[in-house]
Write a protein that holds these residues in place. Structure first.
Motif: not given
Length: 104
Positions: A6-22
């Protein structure tokens, strides 16, 4: 299969910055993926193709968010650290940063 867990990472786009899990799991000898980012359910990710070389994974997948399109993913793993990007339809290249394994 060095990327399992189980991984957690920051997801960074022009529209939003979030933490996601996969969750990357063993799907009968092949990689399987389930995830969630900003409330988007990514539990039904279909792997179209996947190439693993050392700590690098390049994959093409389909998700419920883009059912008619393919999402390309490039992930680099170093121990319990993960970074890379995804190329999303309409959105473009999305950075995946500061990833870490939460559990194996």
């Amino acid at each position: 299969m060095t990327a399992l867990g189980l991984w957690e990472a920051s997801v960074d786009t022009l529209f939003f910055k979030e933490t996601g899990r996969v969750e990357i799991f063993d799907n009968n000898g092949e990689y399987g993926f389930r995830g969630v980012v900003r409330g988007f359910d990514l539990s039904k990710i279909e792997v179209i193709s996947l190439k693993e070389e050392g700590g690098t994974i390049d994959a093409a997948v389909k998700t419920p968010l883009f059912p008619e399109k393919t999402v390309d993913i490039h992930i680099e793993i170093d121990g319990d650290a993960l970074a890379g990007y995804a190329v999303l339809p309409v959105v473009g290249r999305v950075k995946i940063k500061n990833g870490h394994r939460i559990k194996e």
